[in-house]
Scaffold this motif. Structure first.
Motif, PDB file in Angstrom:
ATOM      1  N   VAL A 246      -0.588   1.031  13.496  1.00  0.00           N
ATOM      2  CA  VAL A 246      -0.696   2.110  12.515  1.00  0.00           C
ATOM      3  C   VAL A 246       0.490   3.050  12.662  1.00  0.00           C
ATOM      4  O   VAL A 246       0.825   3.469  13.770  1.00  0.00           O
ATOM      5  N   PHE A 247       1.136   3.361  11.532  1.00  0.00           N
ATOM      6  CA  PHE A 247       2.148   4.415  11.520  1.00  0.00           C
ATOM      7  C   PHE A 247       1.481   5.689  11.017  1.00  0.00           C
ATOM      8  O   PHE A 247       0.752   5.676  10.022  1.00  0.00           O
ATOM      9  N   PHE A 248       1.736   6.797  11.710  1.00  0.00           N
ATOM     10  CA  PHE A 248       1.044   8.061  11.459  1.00  0.00           C
ATOM     11  C   PHE A 248       2.093   9.161  11.356  1.00  0.00           C
ATOM     12  O   PHE A 248       2.816   9.419  12.317  1.00  0.00           O
ATOM     13  N   TYR A 249       2.180   9.798  10.186  1.00  0.00           N
ATOM     14  CA  TYR A 249       3.224  10.810   9.967  1.00  0.00           C
ATOM     15  C   TYR A 249       2.598  12.169   9.706  1.00  0.00           C
ATOM     16  O   TYR A 249       1.783  12.330   8.805  1.00  0.00           O
ATOM     17  N   ASP A 250       3.027  13.152  10.487  1.00  0.00           N
ATOM     18  CA  ASP A 250       2.557  14.525  10.325  1.00  0.00           C
ATOM     19  C   ASP A 250       3.689  15.344   9.705  1.00  0.00           C
ATOM     20  O   ASP A 250       4.542  15.887  10.407  1.00  0.00           O
ATOM     21  N   GLY A 251       3.691  15.385   8.386  1.00  0.00           N
ATOM     22  CA  GLY A 251       4.740  16.114   7.690  1.00  0.00           C
ATOM     23  C   GLY A 251       4.428  16.217   6.213  1.00  0.00           C
ATOM     24  O   GLY A 251       3.481  15.596   5.715  1.00  0.00           O
ATOM     25  N   PRO A 252       5.185  16.998   5.487  1.00  0.00           N
ATOM     26  CA  PRO A 252       4.920  17.232   4.065  1.00  0.00           C
ATOM     27  C   PRO A 252       5.289  16.017   3.210  1.00  0.00           C
ATOM     28  O   PRO A 252       6.002  15.116   3.658  1.00  0.00           O
ATOM     29  N   LEU A 253       4.798  16.031   1.977  1.00  0.00           N
ATOM     30  CA  LEU A 253       5.161  14.992   1.019  1.00  0.00           C
ATOM     31  C   LEU A 253       6.551  15.285   0.454  1.00  0.00           C
ATOM     32  O   LEU A 253       6.737  16.220  -0.321  1.00  0.00           O
ATOM     33  N   GLU A 254       7.513  14.479   0.870  1.00  0.00           N
ATOM     34  CA  GLU A 254       8.880  14.535   0.358  1.00  0.00           C
ATOM     35  C   GLU A 254       9.240  13.098  -0.023  1.00  0.00           C
ATOM     36  O   GLU A 254       9.397  12.246   0.863  1.00  0.00           O
ATOM     37  N   PRO A 255       9.336  12.800  -1.317  1.00  0.00           N
ATOM     38  CA  PRO A 255       9.510  11.409  -1.753  1.00  0.00           C
ATOM     39  C   PRO A 255      10.602  10.634  -1.022  1.00  0.00           C
ATOM     40  O   PRO A 255      10.378   9.510  -0.566  1.00  0.00           O
ATOM     41  N   LYS A 256      11.781  11.229  -0.904  1.00  0.00           N
ATOM     42  CA  LYS A 256      12.865  10.520  -0.227  1.00  0.00           C
ATOM     43  C   LYS A 256      12.507  10.221   1.219  1.00  0.00           C
ATOM     44  O   LYS A 256      12.789   9.124   1.739  1.00  0.00           O
ATOM     45  N   ARG A 257      11.868  11.166   1.871  1.00  0.00           N
ATOM     46  CA  ARG A 257      11.478  10.999   3.278  1.00  0.00           C
ATOM     47  C   ARG A 257      10.478   9.847   3.426  1.00  0.00           C
ATOM     48  O   ARG A 257      10.516   9.110   4.413  1.00  0.00           O
ATOM     49  N   ARG A 258       9.596   9.679   2.445  1.00  0.00           N
ATOM     50  CA  ARG A 258       8.638   8.576   2.499  1.00  0.00           C
ATOM     51  C   ARG A 258       9.374   7.236   2.615  1.00  0.00           C
ATOM     52  O   ARG A 258       9.038   6.386   3.448  1.00  0.00           O
ATOM     53  N   PHE A 259      10.377   7.046   1.781  1.00  0.00           N
ATOM     54  CA  PHE A 259      11.107   5.776   1.802  1.00  0.00           C
ATOM     55  C   PHE A 259      11.942   5.629   3.076  1.00  0.00           C
ATOM     56  O   PHE A 259      12.087   4.516   3.613  1.00  0.00           O
ATOM     57  N   GLU A 260      12.483   6.729   3.577  1.00  0.00           N
ATOM     58  CA  GLU A 260      13.212   6.685   4.851  1.00  0.00           C
ATOM     59  C   GLU A 260      12.307   6.175   5.971  1.00  0.00           C
ATOM     60  O   GLU A 260      12.719   5.349   6.797  1.00  0.00           O
ATOM     61  N   LEU A 261      11.074   6.666   5.997  1.00  0.00           N
ATOM     62  CA  LEU A 261      10.139   6.296   7.061  1.00  0.00           C
ATOM     63  C   LEU A 261       9.674   4.849   6.919  1.00  0.00           C
ATOM     64  O   LEU A 261       9.492   4.147   7.924  1.00  0.00           O
TER      65      LEU A 261
END
Length: 531
Positions: A246-261
Protein backbone atom coordinates in the motif's frame (compact mmCIF):
# COMPACT_ATOMS: atom_id res chain seq x y z
CA UNK A 1 -11.63 -11.62 -14.19
CA UNK A 2 -11.75 -13.23 -17.62
CA UNK A 3 -15.41 -14.25 -17.69
CA UNK A 4 -17.99 -12.63 -15.38
CA UNK A 5 -20.60 -15.39 -15.72
CA UNK A 6 -18.02 -18.10 -15.07
CA UNK A 7 -16.72 -16.21 -12.03
CA UNK A 8 -20.24 -16.02 -10.58
CA UNK A 9 -20.88 -19.70 -11.30
CA UNK A 10 -17.64 -20.87 -9.70
CA UNK A 11 -17.52 -18.39 -6.81
CA UNK A 12 -17.39 -20.37 -3.58
CA UNK A 13 -17.29 -18.34 -0.39
CA UNK A 14 -16.08 -20.25 2.64
CA UNK A 15 -15.73 -17.98 5.66
CA UNK A 16 -13.66 -19.58 8.42
CA UNK A 17 -15.39 -20.19 11.74
CA UNK A 18 -12.76 -18.02 13.43
CA UNK A 19 -11.03 -15.12 11.70
CA UNK A 20 -8.80 -12.47 13.19
CA UNK A 21 -7.44 -10.19 10.45
CA UNK A 22 -4.41 -9.23 12.53
CA UNK A 23 -3.39 -12.81 13.16
CA UNK A 24 -4.60 -14.58 10.03
CA UNK A 25 -3.46 -11.96 7.49
CA UNK A 26 -0.83 -9.65 8.98
CA UNK A 27 1.04 -12.14 11.15
CA UNK A 28 0.97 -14.75 8.38
CA UNK A 29 2.47 -12.33 5.84
CA UNK A 30 4.99 -11.16 8.46
CA UNK A 31 6.73 -14.53 8.19
CA UNK A 32 8.50 -13.07 5.16
CA UNK A 33 10.41 -10.27 6.89
CA UNK A 34 11.21 -8.53 3.60
CA UNK A 35 7.63 -8.37 2.32
CA UNK A 36 6.77 -4.65 2.11
CA UNK A 37 3.32 -3.75 3.44
CA UNK A 38 3.37 0.04 3.42
CA UNK A 39 5.25 2.88 1.77
CA UNK A 40 4.40 6.28 3.23
CA UNK A 41 5.40 9.83 2.43
CA UNK A 42 4.09 13.31 3.17
CA UNK A 43 4.04 16.68 1.44
CA UNK A 44 7.55 17.44 2.73
CA UNK A 45 8.94 14.21 1.21
CA UNK A 46 9.45 12.48 4.54
CA UNK A 47 9.32 8.74 3.89
CA UNK A 48 8.79 5.51 5.80
CA UNK A 49 8.75 1.94 4.53
CA UNK A 50 7.25 -0.79 6.72
CA UNK A 51 7.24 -4.51 6.11
CA UNK A 52 4.42 -6.78 7.22
CA UNK A 53 6.78 -7.85 10.01
CA UNK A 54 7.08 -4.19 11.10
CA UNK A 55 3.28 -3.81 11.11
CA UNK A 56 2.92 -7.05 13.06
CA UNK A 57 5.39 -6.14 15.81
CA UNK A 58 4.18 -2.54 16.16
CA UNK A 59 0.52 -3.59 16.32
CA UNK A 60 1.43 -6.22 18.91
CA UNK A 61 2.95 -3.54 21.12
CA UNK A 62 -0.11 -1.30 20.79
CA UNK A 63 -2.35 -4.28 21.61
CA UNK A 64 -0.30 -4.91 24.77
CA UNK A 65 -0.59 -1.24 25.70
CA UNK A 66 -4.37 -1.29 25.29
CA UNK A 67 -4.63 -4.46 27.37
CA UNK A 68 -2.53 -2.81 30.09
CA UNK A 69 -5.19 -0.07 30.20
CA UNK A 70 -7.94 -2.69 30.76
CA UNK A 71 -9.19 -2.59 27.15
CA UNK A 72 -10.79 -5.93 26.32
CA UNK A 73 -12.56 -7.76 23.52
CA UNK A 74 -15.68 -5.87 22.47
CA UNK A 75 -14.54 -2.49 23.84
CA UNK A 76 -14.79 0.41 21.39
CA UNK A 77 -11.71 2.46 20.48
CA UNK A 78 -11.87 5.75 18.56
CA UNK A 79 -8.93 6.06 16.15
CA UNK A 80 -8.82 9.61 14.82
CA UNK A 81 -5.63 9.89 12.80
CA UNK A 82 -4.58 11.34 9.43
CA UNK A 83 -2.89 9.35 6.67
CA UNK A 84 0.07 8.10 8.71
CA UNK A 85 1.24 4.48 9.33
CA UNK A 86 0.03 4.58 12.92
CA UNK A 87 -3.51 4.52 11.54
CA UNK A 88 -3.07 1.01 10.13
CA UNK A 89 -0.97 -0.11 13.08
CA UNK A 90 -3.59 0.92 15.64
CA UNK A 91 -6.51 -0.60 13.73
CA UNK A 92 -4.66 -3.91 13.42
CA UNK A 93 -3.80 -3.74 17.14
CA UNK A 94 -7.46 -3.38 18.06
CA UNK A 95 -8.39 -6.30 15.81
CA UNK A 96 -5.78 -8.53 17.43
CA UNK A 97 -7.14 -7.65 20.85
CA UNK A 98 -10.76 -8.05 19.74
CA UNK A 99 -11.51 -4.41 20.51
CA UNK A 100 -13.69 -2.58 17.98
CA UNK A 101 -11.84 0.24 16.19
CA UNK A 102 -13.85 3.29 15.11
CA UNK A 103 -11.84 5.08 12.37
CA UNK A 104 -12.52 8.83 12.26
CA UNK A 105 -11.23 11.66 10.10
CA UNK A 106 -9.35 14.46 11.84
CA UNK A 107 -11.72 17.07 10.37
CA UNK A 108 -14.36 16.13 12.95
CA UNK A 109 -15.37 18.86 15.35
CA UNK A 110 -15.36 18.60 19.15
CA UNK A 111 -19.12 18.00 19.02
CA UNK A 112 -18.71 15.24 16.41
CA UNK A 113 -16.11 13.50 18.55
CA UNK A 114 -18.21 13.75 21.70
CA UNK A 115 -21.20 12.22 19.94
CA UNK A 116 -19.20 9.25 18.63
CA UNK A 117 -17.53 8.52 21.95
CA UNK A 118 -20.80 8.75 23.83
CA UNK A 119 -22.96 6.92 21.30
CA UNK A 120 -20.49 4.06 20.86
CA UNK A 121 -19.64 3.87 24.55
CA UNK A 122 -15.98 4.15 23.54
CA UNK A 123 -13.48 3.63 26.35
CA UNK A 124 -10.25 4.43 24.49
CA UNK A 125 -9.01 6.97 21.97
CA UNK A 126 -5.93 7.27 19.77
CA UNK A 127 -5.23 10.58 18.04
CA UNK A 128 -2.64 13.28 17.35
CA UNK A 129 -1.52 15.41 20.28
CA UNK A 130 -2.87 18.42 18.37
CA UNK A 131 -6.35 16.83 18.33
CA UNK A 132 -6.60 16.04 22.06
CA UNK A 133 -8.60 19.21 22.67
CA UNK A 134 -11.51 17.69 20.76
CA UNK A 135 -11.81 14.99 23.43
CA UNK A 136 -12.05 17.40 26.38
CA UNK A 137 -15.78 16.99 26.98
CA UNK A 138 -15.65 13.18 26.84
CA UNK A 139 -12.26 12.60 28.46
CA UNK A 140 -13.78 11.10 31.61
CA UNK A 141 -15.42 8.36 29.54
CA UNK A 142 -12.02 7.02 28.45
CA UNK A 143 -9.81 4.46 30.14
CA UNK A 144 -7.01 4.62 27.58
CA UNK A 145 -5.69 7.73 25.81
CA UNK A 146 -2.83 7.46 23.33
CA UNK A 147 -1.45 10.42 21.37
CA UNK A 148 1.01 10.67 18.49
CA UNK A 149 3.36 13.49 19.49
CA UNK A 150 4.42 15.07 22.76
CA UNK A 151 1.65 15.15 25.33
CA UNK A 152 0.88 15.36 29.01
CA UNK A 153 -1.09 13.15 31.40
CA UNK A 154 -3.66 11.69 31.30
CA UNK A 155 -2.72 11.11 27.65
CA UNK A 156 0.17 8.74 26.93
CA UNK A 157 2.76 9.49 24.27
CA UNK A 158 2.79 6.88 21.48
CA UNK A 159 6.47 6.21 22.21
CA UNK A 160 5.31 4.30 25.29
CA UNK A 161 4.53 1.28 23.11
CA UNK A 162 8.28 0.54 22.82
CA UNK A 163 8.08 -0.70 26.42
CA UNK A 164 5.81 -3.59 25.42
CA UNK A 165 6.63 -6.95 23.78
CA UNK A 166 6.62 -7.33 20.01
CA UNK A 167 4.64 -10.56 20.16
CA UNK A 168 0.97 -10.98 21.06
CA UNK A 169 -1.52 -13.84 21.22
CA UNK A 170 -4.46 -12.58 19.18
CA UNK A 171 -7.94 -13.53 20.31
CA UNK A 172 -10.30 -15.76 18.37
CA UNK A 173 -13.00 -13.86 16.53
CA UNK A 174 -16.10 -15.81 15.53
CA UNK A 175 -17.83 -14.87 12.28
CA UNK A 176 -20.48 -12.63 13.85
CA UNK A 177 -18.33 -11.03 16.55
CA UNK A 178 -18.40 -7.21 16.15
CA UNK A 179 -15.06 -6.23 14.58
CA UNK A 180 -15.12 -2.62 13.30
CA UNK A 181 -17.48 0.35 13.25
CA UNK A 182 -17.83 3.30 10.89
CA UNK A 183 -20.04 6.34 11.40
CA UNK A 184 -22.03 7.39 8.36
CA UNK A 185 -24.31 10.35 7.84
CA UNK A 186 -28.06 9.90 7.66
CA UNK A 187 -30.66 12.15 6.12
CA UNK A 188 -32.21 12.75 9.52
CA UNK A 189 -30.75 12.83 12.99
CA UNK A 190 -27.22 12.02 14.07
CA UNK A 191 -24.76 9.80 12.17
CA UNK A 192 -25.34 6.06 12.44
CA UNK A 193 -22.76 3.64 13.80
CA UNK A 194 -22.39 0.90 11.18
CA UNK A 195 -21.02 -2.19 12.91
CA UNK A 196 -19.41 -4.94 10.82
CA UNK A 197 -18.54 -8.42 12.09
CA UNK A 198 -15.32 -10.38 11.64
CA UNK A 199 -16.70 -12.17 8.58
CA UNK A 200 -16.95 -8.82 6.76
CA UNK A 201 -13.22 -8.24 7.18
CA UNK A 202 -12.62 -11.62 5.59
CA UNK A 203 -15.11 -11.12 2.72
CA UNK A 204 -13.90 -7.65 1.68
CA UNK A 205 -10.96 -9.40 -0.01
CA UNK A 206 -13.22 -10.36 -2.90
CA UNK A 207 -13.61 -6.85 -4.28
CA UNK A 208 -9.81 -6.58 -4.12
CA UNK A 209 -9.62 -9.81 -6.10
CA UNK A 210 -12.35 -9.30 -8.70
CA UNK A 211 -12.43 -5.49 -9.05
CA UNK A 212 -8.89 -4.39 -8.22
CA UNK A 213 -7.34 -7.70 -9.37
CA UNK A 214 -4.62 -7.22 -6.75
CA UNK A 215 -1.72 -9.60 -6.18
CA UNK A 216 1.41 -9.54 -4.04
CA UNK A 217 3.20 -7.76 -6.92
CA UNK A 218 0.94 -4.69 -6.84
CA UNK A 219 1.35 -1.25 -5.28
CA UNK A 220 -2.09 0.13 -4.39
CA UNK A 221 -2.83 3.81 -3.77
CA UNK A 222 -6.28 4.86 -2.60
CA UNK A 223 -6.69 8.54 -1.70
CA UNK A 224 -9.76 8.11 0.56
CA UNK A 225 -9.63 9.74 3.97
CA UNK A 226 -9.06 7.55 7.01
CA UNK A 227 -12.56 7.71 8.50
CA UNK A 228 -14.33 6.29 5.47
CA UNK A 229 -15.08 2.62 4.94
CA UNK A 230 -13.54 2.92 1.45
CA UNK A 231 -10.20 3.50 3.16
CA UNK A 232 -10.70 0.28 5.08
CA UNK A 233 -11.39 -1.83 2.02
CA UNK A 234 -8.89 -0.23 -0.39
CA UNK A 235 -6.08 0.88 1.92
CA UNK A 236 -6.10 -1.85 4.53
CA UNK A 237 -8.29 -4.96 4.35
CA UNK A 238 -8.50 -5.43 0.59
CA UNK A 239 -4.88 -4.95 -0.52
CA UNK A 240 -3.31 -6.56 2.54
CA UNK A 241 -5.56 -9.62 2.19
CA UNK A 242 -3.97 -9.99 -1.26
CA UNK A 243 -0.44 -9.40 0.03
CA UNK A 244 -0.12 -6.13 -1.90
CA UNK A 245 1.97 -3.12 -0.95
CA UNK A 246 0.00 0.00 0.00
CA UNK A 247 1.20 3.49 -0.86
CA UNK A 248 -0.03 6.06 1.67
CA UNK A 249 0.30 9.81 1.07
CA UNK A 250 -0.34 12.48 3.68
CA UNK A 251 -0.64 15.67 1.69
CA UNK A 252 -3.03 17.96 -0.18
CA UNK A 253 -4.65 17.27 -3.54
CA UNK A 254 -2.29 18.73 -6.14
CA UNK A 255 -2.90 17.15 -9.57
CA UNK A 256 0.69 17.33 -10.78
CA UNK A 257 1.94 15.89 -7.49
CA UNK A 258 -0.42 12.93 -7.87
CA UNK A 259 1.23 11.92 -11.13
CA UNK A 260 4.72 12.51 -9.71
CA UNK A 261 3.96 10.08 -6.89
CA UNK A 262 2.47 7.44 -9.20
CA UNK A 263 5.71 7.51 -11.20
CA UNK A 264 8.08 7.66 -8.24
CA UNK A 265 6.50 4.86 -6.22
CA UNK A 266 5.52 2.71 -9.21
CA UNK A 267 1.84 2.61 -8.31
CA UNK A 268 0.01 -0.10 -10.27
CA UNK A 269 -3.59 0.43 -9.07
CA UNK A 270 -4.92 3.91 -8.29
CA UNK A 271 -8.25 4.68 -6.61
CA UNK A 272 -9.74 8.18 -6.32
CA UNK A 273 -13.14 9.83 -6.10
CA UNK A 274 -14.71 11.25 -9.26
CA UNK A 275 -14.21 14.79 -7.94
CA UNK A 276 -10.47 14.24 -7.79
CA UNK A 277 -10.29 12.55 -11.18
CA UNK A 278 -12.10 15.48 -12.79
CA UNK A 279 -9.23 17.68 -11.64
CA UNK A 280 -6.51 15.25 -12.69
CA UNK A 281 -7.73 14.93 -16.29
CA UNK A 282 -6.93 18.64 -16.83
CA UNK A 283 -3.25 18.00 -16.16
CA UNK A 284 -0.68 17.24 -18.83
CA UNK A 285 1.18 13.98 -18.16
CA UNK A 286 3.76 14.28 -20.95
CA UNK A 287 6.61 14.63 -18.45
CA UNK A 288 5.63 11.55 -16.43
CA UNK A 289 6.33 7.86 -16.92
CA UNK A 290 3.07 6.16 -15.92
CA UNK A 291 3.99 2.76 -17.33
CA UNK A 292 3.62 1.09 -13.92
CA UNK A 293 -0.07 2.04 -13.73
CA UNK A 294 -2.36 -0.70 -15.07
CA UNK A 295 -5.75 0.14 -13.52
CA UNK A 296 -7.68 3.05 -12.02
CA UNK A 297 -10.92 2.69 -10.07
CA UNK A 298 -13.35 5.07 -8.43
CA UNK A 299 -16.15 4.89 -5.88
CA UNK A 300 -18.14 7.14 -3.58
CA UNK A 301 -19.85 9.10 -6.36
CA UNK A 302 -20.75 8.36 -9.96
CA UNK A 303 -18.09 8.93 -12.62
CA UNK A 304 -19.55 10.65 -15.66
CA UNK A 305 -18.79 9.08 -19.07
CA UNK A 306 -16.73 12.11 -20.18
CA UNK A 307 -14.32 11.56 -17.27
CA UNK A 308 -14.02 7.85 -18.09
CA UNK A 309 -13.04 8.67 -21.68
CA UNK A 310 -10.73 11.55 -20.72
CA UNK A 311 -8.83 9.44 -18.16
CA UNK A 312 -8.30 6.61 -20.64
CA UNK A 313 -7.09 9.09 -23.27
CA UNK A 314 -4.73 10.76 -20.77
CA UNK A 315 -3.18 7.69 -19.15
CA UNK A 316 -3.98 4.79 -21.53
CA UNK A 317 -5.33 3.05 -18.44
CA UNK A 318 -8.95 1.93 -17.93
CA UNK A 319 -11.06 3.63 -15.25
CA UNK A 320 -13.57 1.28 -13.61
CA UNK A 321 -16.37 2.77 -11.55
CA UNK A 322 -17.85 0.93 -8.58
CA UNK A 323 -20.70 1.17 -6.11
CA UNK A 324 -20.83 0.42 -2.42
CA UNK A 325 -22.10 1.70 0.90
CA UNK A 326 -20.72 1.81 4.41
CA UNK A 327 -23.31 -0.85 5.28
CA UNK A 328 -22.45 -3.19 2.42
CA UNK A 329 -19.08 -2.06 1.07
CA UNK A 330 -18.33 -2.70 -2.59
CA UNK A 331 -21.22 -4.65 -4.12
CA UNK A 332 -21.72 -3.51 -7.75
CA UNK A 333 -18.61 -3.07 -9.87
CA UNK A 334 -17.07 -2.88 -13.31
CA UNK A 335 -14.39 -5.53 -13.70
CA UNK A 336 -11.17 -5.85 -15.72
CA UNK A 337 -11.91 -7.79 -18.87
CA UNK A 338 -15.64 -7.00 -18.81
CA UNK A 339 -17.24 -4.54 -21.21
CA UNK A 340 -17.95 -1.16 -19.62
CA UNK A 341 -21.21 0.63 -20.33
CA UNK A 342 -20.82 4.40 -19.92
CA UNK A 343 -22.64 5.64 -16.83
CA UNK A 344 -23.10 2.17 -15.35
CA UNK A 345 -22.07 1.15 -11.83
CA UNK A 346 -21.38 -2.30 -13.27
CA UNK A 347 -22.68 -5.69 -12.21
CA UNK A 348 -23.07 -7.36 -8.84
CA UNK A 349 -19.95 -8.77 -7.20
CA UNK A 350 -19.84 -12.57 -7.51
CA UNK A 351 -21.67 -13.96 -4.49
CA UNK A 352 -23.96 -10.89 -4.23
CA UNK A 353 -27.67 -11.20 -5.04
CA UNK A 354 -29.58 -8.06 -6.03
CA UNK A 355 -33.19 -7.11 -6.77
CA UNK A 356 -35.11 -3.95 -7.64
CA UNK A 357 -37.97 -2.82 -5.38
CA UNK A 358 -40.58 -0.99 -7.45
CA UNK A 359 -42.85 1.70 -6.02
CA UNK A 360 -45.69 -0.82 -6.37
CA UNK A 361 -43.91 -3.10 -3.92
CA UNK A 362 -43.01 -5.69 -6.56
CA UNK A 363 -39.52 -7.16 -6.79
CA UNK A 364 -37.85 -7.10 -10.21
CA UNK A 365 -34.39 -7.82 -11.55
CA UNK A 366 -34.24 -6.11 -14.93
CA UNK A 367 -35.76 -3.25 -16.86
CA UNK A 368 -37.56 -1.11 -14.30
CA UNK A 369 -36.35 1.63 -11.98
CA UNK A 370 -36.53 1.16 -8.24
CA UNK A 371 -34.61 0.79 -5.01
CA UNK A 372 -31.57 -1.49 -5.09
CA UNK A 373 -31.84 -4.42 -2.68
CA UNK A 374 -28.97 -6.66 -1.53
CA UNK A 375 -29.88 -10.24 -0.66
CA UNK A 376 -29.25 -11.50 2.86
CA UNK A 377 -27.52 -13.30 4.45
CA UNK A 378 -24.46 -11.67 2.98
CA UNK A 379 -21.12 -11.95 4.72
CA UNK A 380 -19.87 -8.48 3.78
CA UNK A 381 -23.00 -6.64 4.95
CA UNK A 382 -23.14 -4.89 8.31
CA UNK A 383 -24.15 -6.66 11.50
CA UNK A 384 -26.39 -3.79 12.66
CA UNK A 385 -26.62 -0.09 13.35
CA UNK A 386 -25.03 0.34 16.76
CA UNK A 387 -27.58 0.88 19.54
CA UNK A 388 -30.34 1.44 17.01
CA UNK A 389 -32.61 -1.59 16.52
CA UNK A 390 -35.32 0.60 14.99
CA UNK A 391 -33.12 1.82 12.10
CA UNK A 392 -31.65 -1.66 11.71
CA UNK A 393 -35.10 -3.17 11.31
CA UNK A 394 -36.19 -0.37 8.94
CA UNK A 395 -33.26 -1.19 6.63
CA UNK A 396 -34.53 -4.73 6.06
CA UNK A 397 -37.30 -6.07 3.84
CA UNK A 398 -38.64 -9.62 3.94
CA UNK A 399 -40.58 -11.11 1.04
CA UNK A 400 -41.42 -14.79 0.56
CA UNK A 401 -39.03 -15.84 3.33
CA UNK A 402 -36.19 -13.90 1.69
CA UNK A 403 -34.64 -10.95 3.54
CA UNK A 404 -33.12 -8.02 1.69
CA UNK A 405 -31.06 -5.00 2.73
CA UNK A 406 -32.59 -1.77 1.43
CA UNK A 407 -29.80 0.44 0.08
CA UNK A 408 -31.92 3.57 -0.29
CA UNK A 409 -30.49 4.06 -3.79
CA UNK A 410 -32.61 4.17 -6.94
CA UNK A 411 -31.20 2.25 -9.89
CA UNK A 412 -32.14 0.83 -13.28
CA UNK A 413 -30.94 -2.61 -14.34
CA UNK A 414 -30.69 -3.39 -18.04
CA UNK A 415 -31.16 -6.77 -19.69
CA UNK A 416 -27.45 -7.58 -19.36
CA UNK A 417 -27.51 -7.08 -15.59
CA UNK A 418 -25.73 -3.72 -15.62
CA UNK A 419 -26.97 -1.30 -12.97
CA UNK A 420 -27.29 2.47 -13.48
CA UNK A 421 -27.51 4.84 -10.54
CA UNK A 422 -30.44 7.28 -10.54
CA UNK A 423 -30.23 8.92 -7.11
CA UNK A 424 -31.00 8.59 -3.42
CA UNK A 425 -34.32 7.64 -1.94
CA UNK A 426 -33.35 9.73 1.07
CA UNK A 427 -31.67 13.13 1.13
CA UNK A 428 -28.00 12.29 1.64
CA UNK A 429 -25.64 14.70 -0.11
CA UNK A 430 -22.63 13.15 -1.83
CA UNK A 431 -19.94 15.80 -2.19
CA UNK A 432 -16.39 14.93 -3.26
CA UNK A 433 -16.99 11.39 -2.08
CA UNK A 434 -18.13 12.55 1.39
CA UNK A 435 -21.63 11.71 2.60
CA UNK A 436 -23.31 14.64 4.33
CA UNK A 437 -26.59 14.47 6.21
CA UNK A 438 -28.63 17.66 5.71
CA UNK A 439 -29.77 17.75 9.32
CA UNK A 440 -26.17 17.89 10.53
CA UNK A 441 -25.71 21.13 8.59
CA UNK A 442 -29.13 22.45 9.62
CA UNK A 443 -28.30 21.76 13.28
CA UNK A 444 -25.10 23.79 12.91
CA UNK A 445 -26.83 26.71 11.19
CA UNK A 446 -29.63 26.96 13.76
CA UNK A 447 -27.04 27.59 16.48
CA UNK A 448 -26.22 30.95 14.87
CA UNK A 449 -28.25 33.76 16.47
CA UNK A 450 -29.24 35.21 13.09
CA UNK A 451 -30.90 31.99 11.91
CA UNK A 452 -34.53 31.18 12.62
CA UNK A 453 -34.84 28.12 10.40
CA UNK A 454 -32.99 26.41 7.57
CA UNK A 455 -33.25 23.56 5.09
CA UNK A 456 -30.31 21.94 3.33
CA UNK A 457 -30.11 20.06 0.04
CA UNK A 458 -27.47 18.94 -2.41
CA UNK A 459 -27.25 20.68 -5.78
CA UNK A 460 -25.29 19.43 -8.80
CA UNK A 461 -21.71 20.63 -9.16
CA UNK A 462 -19.34 19.83 -12.00
CA UNK A 463 -16.30 19.46 -9.74
CA UNK A 464 -17.71 17.86 -6.59
CA UNK A 465 -20.72 15.96 -7.88
CA UNK A 466 -22.90 17.82 -5.40
CA UNK A 467 -22.40 20.75 -3.06
CA UNK A 468 -24.34 21.74 0.03
CA UNK A 469 -26.92 24.48 -0.44
CA UNK A 470 -28.78 26.01 2.51
CA UNK A 471 -32.08 27.87 2.40
CA UNK A 472 -32.12 30.13 5.45
CA UNK A 473 -34.90 32.08 7.17
CA UNK A 474 -33.44 34.90 9.26
CA UNK A 475 -34.72 36.39 12.48
CA UNK A 476 -34.08 39.76 10.87
CA UNK A 477 -34.55 39.63 7.08
CA UNK A 478 -32.74 42.95 6.74
CA UNK A 479 -29.52 41.26 7.86
CA UNK A 480 -29.28 39.27 4.62
CA UNK A 481 -26.22 39.91 2.49
CA UNK A 482 -22.77 38.62 1.43
CA UNK A 483 -21.26 39.41 4.82
CA UNK A 484 -23.76 37.19 6.62
CA UNK A 485 -23.27 34.42 4.04
CA UNK A 486 -19.56 34.42 4.84
CA UNK A 487 -20.28 34.50 8.57
CA UNK A 488 -22.67 31.55 8.37
CA UNK A 489 -20.19 29.53 6.33
CA UNK A 490 -17.42 30.16 8.86
CA UNK A 491 -19.82 29.34 11.71
CA UNK A 492 -20.74 26.01 10.13
CA UNK A 493 -17.08 25.10 9.58
CA UNK A 494 -16.39 25.79 13.24
CA UNK A 495 -19.47 23.93 14.50
CA UNK A 496 -19.25 20.72 12.48
CA UNK A 497 -16.74 19.07 10.14
CA UNK A 498 -15.54 21.78 7.70
CA UNK A 499 -16.34 19.81 4.56
CA UNK A 500 -20.05 20.00 5.43
CA UNK A 501 -20.36 23.78 5.18
CA UNK A 502 -22.93 25.20 2.70
CA UNK A 503 -21.10 26.53 -0.36
CA UNK A 504 -24.35 28.20 -1.43
CA UNK A 505 -26.76 30.06 0.88
CA UNK A 506 -30.07 31.52 -0.21
CA UNK A 507 -32.11 33.66 2.16
CA UNK A 508 -35.85 32.94 1.97
CA UNK A 509 -38.99 33.97 3.85
CA UNK A 510 -40.68 30.58 3.88
CA UNK A 511 -39.78 26.88 3.47
CA UNK A 512 -42.06 24.38 1.69
CA UNK A 513 -43.47 21.82 4.12
CA UNK A 514 -45.94 18.97 4.22
CA UNK A 515 -49.09 19.17 6.34
CA UNK A 516 -47.21 17.31 9.05
CA UNK A 517 -44.46 19.93 9.03
CA UNK A 518 -41.76 18.00 7.18
CA UNK A 519 -39.58 20.00 4.80
CA UNK A 520 -40.26 19.19 1.15
CA UNK A 521 -36.70 19.00 -0.08
CA UNK A 522 -37.78 17.88 -3.54
CA UNK A 523 -39.47 21.25 -4.05
CA UNK A 524 -36.31 22.99 -2.95
CA UNK A 525 -34.32 20.96 -5.47
CA UNK A 526 -36.72 21.98 -8.23
CA UNK A 527 -36.42 25.61 -7.14
CA UNK A 528 -32.62 25.38 -7.19
CA UNK A 529 -32.64 23.76 -10.64
CA UNK A 530 -34.61 26.67 -12.08
CA UNK A 531 -32.10 29.25 -10.88
Amino acid sequence: MVDYTAACDTHDLEVPKNFNFGRDVIDRLAQDEKHVALVWCDKDNNERTLSYADIASASNRVAHYLRSQSIRKGDRVVIMLPRIPEWQICIVACLKLGAIPIPCITMLSKKDVHYRVQHAGAVAAITLSSEIVKFTSCDQMLRARLAIGSTDAPWDDFSIISQFPGTFDSCDMERLDPAIMYYTSGSTGQPKGVCHPAQSLFTWRYSAHYWLSLTDRDVMWCTADTGWSKAGTSILFGPWSQGSTVFFYDGPLEPKRRFELIEKYQVTVFCAAATELRQLIRESVDEFDLSSLRLTVSAGESVNPETLDAWKALTSVPLLDGYGQTETLMTVLNYPGMSVKPGSMGRALPGIRTAILLESGELKHTGDEGELLIGLPNTQTMLRYWNDPVKTKAALLTRNDQTWFKTGDHVVQDNDGYLFYRGRTDDIISSSGYRIGPQEVENALIEHPAVRESAVIGVPDEERGEIVKAFVILNDPNAAGPQLVDELQKHTKATTAPYKYPRQIEFVSILPKTVSGKIQRQLLRKHAARK
